[in-house]
Design an enzyme around this catalytic site. Structure first.
Site, mmCIF file in Angstrom:
data_model
loop_
_atom_site.group_PDB
_atom_site.id
_atom_site.type_symbol
_atom_site.label_atom_id
_atom_site.label_comp_id
_atom_site.label_asym_id
_atom_site.label_seq_id
_atom_site.Cartn_x
_atom_site.Cartn_y
_atom_site.Cartn_z
ATOM 1 C CB THR A 63 -0.925 0.022 1.231
ATOM 2 O OG1 THR A 63 -1.716 -1.161 1.212
ATOM 3 C CG2 THR A 63 -1.823 1.246 1.214
ATOM 4 C CD GLU A 64 3.338 2.942 -4.039
ATOM 5 O OE1 GLU A 64 4.231 2.181 -4.395
ATOM 6 O OE2 GLU A 64 2.991 3.950 -4.702
ATOM 7 N N PRO A 65 0.915 5.810 -0.034
ATOM 8 C CG PRO A 65 2.464 7.220 1.026
ATOM 9 C CD PRO A 65 2.370 6.011 0.147
ATOM 10 N N GLY B 102 -23.818 -2.031 28.625
ATOM 11 C CA GLY B 102 -24.204 -0.731 29.152
ATOM 12 C C GLY B 102 -22.984 0.155 29.362
ATOM 13 N NE ARG C 182 -25.181 -4.281 35.453
ATOM 14 C CZ ARG C 182 -24.849 -3.298 36.267
ATOM 15 N NH1 ARG C 182 -24.100 -3.542 37.332
ATOM 16 N NH2 ARG C 182 -25.253 -2.070 36.024
ATOM 17 N N GLY D 294 -7.660 -4.530 1.474
ATOM 18 C CA GLY D 294 -8.678 -4.296 0.449
ATOM 19 C C GLY D 294 -9.962 -3.832 1.112
ATOM 20 C CD GLN E 41 -26.578 0.233 23.544
ATOM 21 O OE1 GLN E 41 -25.645 0.889 23.109
ATOM 22 N NE2 GLN E 41 -27.562 0.756 24.270
ATOM 23 C CG PHE F 34 -2.116 2.634 5.823
ATOM 24 C CD1 PHE F 34 -2.049 3.654 6.758
ATOM 25 C CD2 PHE F 34 -2.817 2.859 4.646
ATOM 26 C CE1 PHE F 34 -2.679 4.882 6.531
ATOM 27 C CE2 PHE F 34 -3.448 4.070 4.407
ATOM 28 C CZ PHE F 34 -3.376 5.092 5.350
ATOM 29 C CD GLU G 226 -3.641 -8.898 2.878
ATOM 30 O OE1 GLU G 226 -3.729 -7.819 3.492
ATOM 31 O OE2 GLU G 226 -3.029 -9.001 1.784
#
Length: 388
Positions: free
Chosen positions: A128-130, A340, A269, A365, A337, A158, A243
């Site tokens: 990957t390139e900028p 909580g 809980r 990708g 969620q 990255f 990958e």
């Protein structure tokens, strides 16, 4: 145990690897998350245990095992709640090392693959390139041949293991005029003059050293070309199937971890005089989450079986990544969620898991790119073939 895919030997390996992670890795995770780097000693321990050589040839120190050992390796790494640590391990073993094994000659394999298996060398894959992102064919990094050397110029971004790796597997244009056929793959030592790395600050994957890497007139021997000159693009496309399946498996595994955690939490809980797992609305939400995880997991196992059998699964692996990463994001969102206010607290696992999971639809990708690749195969009847 899913006996369709896993034997008793597989499950014994799963238990031993799970125990190893709890003993050797988990005690250090919070430190590595804060410091943004994984200490070298753990790489060596992984190497000593053979974990980097699961699918590698025995000739170079690997174990030559089937792909379901890799599936277990990936799944268990997702269940210690550090996407960054997991990424360091699988990016080394299944991105960088895959190219070294498949395209490297005997010399390269002995100098790089064997020490990678042993945990003495760490690799990173630089594609990957900028300015390119998912546009692999549009990369600008060049490797121009001069005598018995190549001179590399350009930049990558990255890149997982991009700061602390010992060698780089780099894609570059050897013929800048040819978009697809002008690309080649090279292996480059980290300490080669002209290479510099800048560590990136990320939303998640905090334990992983992700970097932008610059190449300024980097001179490398011509023998560091891997495979044939000009075949880099099909090599990359060929390995994308693995990958993408890796990222699909990662996704269903972290979503499964989230469901297991929330089920345990809800059983303990209490609210309004009873535990949360007695409230129908919450029970049905968990039922939906678990169903989605199971659907993706079973699909991913079937793709792993086909890939293990030598079938070219670029469409199926693309579908795996597209749907599994979306599912994981949504399931983990719902899991947070259900906790909580505690879901928003860093001392509970969901906050980090939510951040780490968000990279799934981006890395390897983007979902948008995958949709177009799948559309080309489904609508336009395009066929992708292995590199010859």
């Amino acid at each position: 145990m899913n006996s369709m895919y896993f034997t008793e030997e597989h499950e014994a390996f799963r238990q031993s690897f799970r125990d190893f992670l709890q003993k050797e890795v988990v005690p250090h995770i919070d430190k590595w998350e804060k410091e943004g780097t994984v200490e070298r000693f753990i790489w060596k321990k992984f190497g000593e245990m053979g974990y980097f050589g699961l699918n590698q040839p025995e000739e170079y120190g690997g174990l030559g095992l089937d792909l379901f050992y890799t599936v277990i390796f990936l799944e268990e790494l997702q269940k210690i709640n550090s996407g960054g640590f997991a990424a360091n391990m699988w990016a080394h073993a299944y991105l960088a090392m895959t190219h070294v094994n498949k395209e490297g000659d005997d010399r390269i394999k002995r100098e790089y693959l064997t020490p990678s298996i042993e945990g003495d060398k760490i690799g990173c894959l630089c594609i990957t390139e900028p300015f390119g992102g998912s546009d692999v064919a549009g990369m600008r990094t060049t490797a121009i041949k001069k005598g018995d050397t190549y001179v590399v110029n350009g930049s990558k971004t990255f890149i997982t293991n991009g700061v602390y790796s010992d060698y780089l597997v780099v894609a570059a244009k050897t013929n800048p005029e040819d978009k697809h056929k002008g690309m080649s793959i090279f292996i480059i030592d980290r300490d080669t003059p002209g290479i510099s790395s800048t560590k990136l600050d990320k939303l998640g994957w905090r334990a992983s050293d992700t970097a932008e890497i610059a190449f300024d007139n980097v001179v490398i021997p011509a023998e560091n070309l891997m495979g044939e000159e000009g075949k880099g693009f099909p090599y990359i496309m060929q390995h994308f199937a693995l990958e993408r399946l890796v990222m699909g498996i990662n996704a269903h595994a972290r979503a499964e971890y989230a469901v297991d955690y929330v089920v345990q939490y809800m059983s303990e809980r209490e609210a309004f005089g009873k535990t949360l797992d007695k409230f129908q609305a919450l029970r049905h939400k968990v039922a939906e989450m678990a169903s989605r995880v199971d659907m993706c997991r079973e699909y991913n196992y079937s793709i792993a079986k086909r890939l293990n059998d030598g079938i070219y699964v670029v469409k199926e692996a693309s579908m795996s990544k597209l749907l599994s990463t979306k599912m994981a994001d949504e399931v983990i969102y719902d899991a947070l969620q259900l906790l909580g206010g505690y879901g928003y607290m860093e001392e509970y696992p969901m906050a980090r898991l939510l951040r780490d999971s968000r990279l799934g639809p981006i890395g390897g990708g983007t979902s948008e790119i995958l949709k177009e690749i799948i559309a080309k195969m489904v609508i336009d009847k395009k066929e992708y073939r292995p590199a010859t």
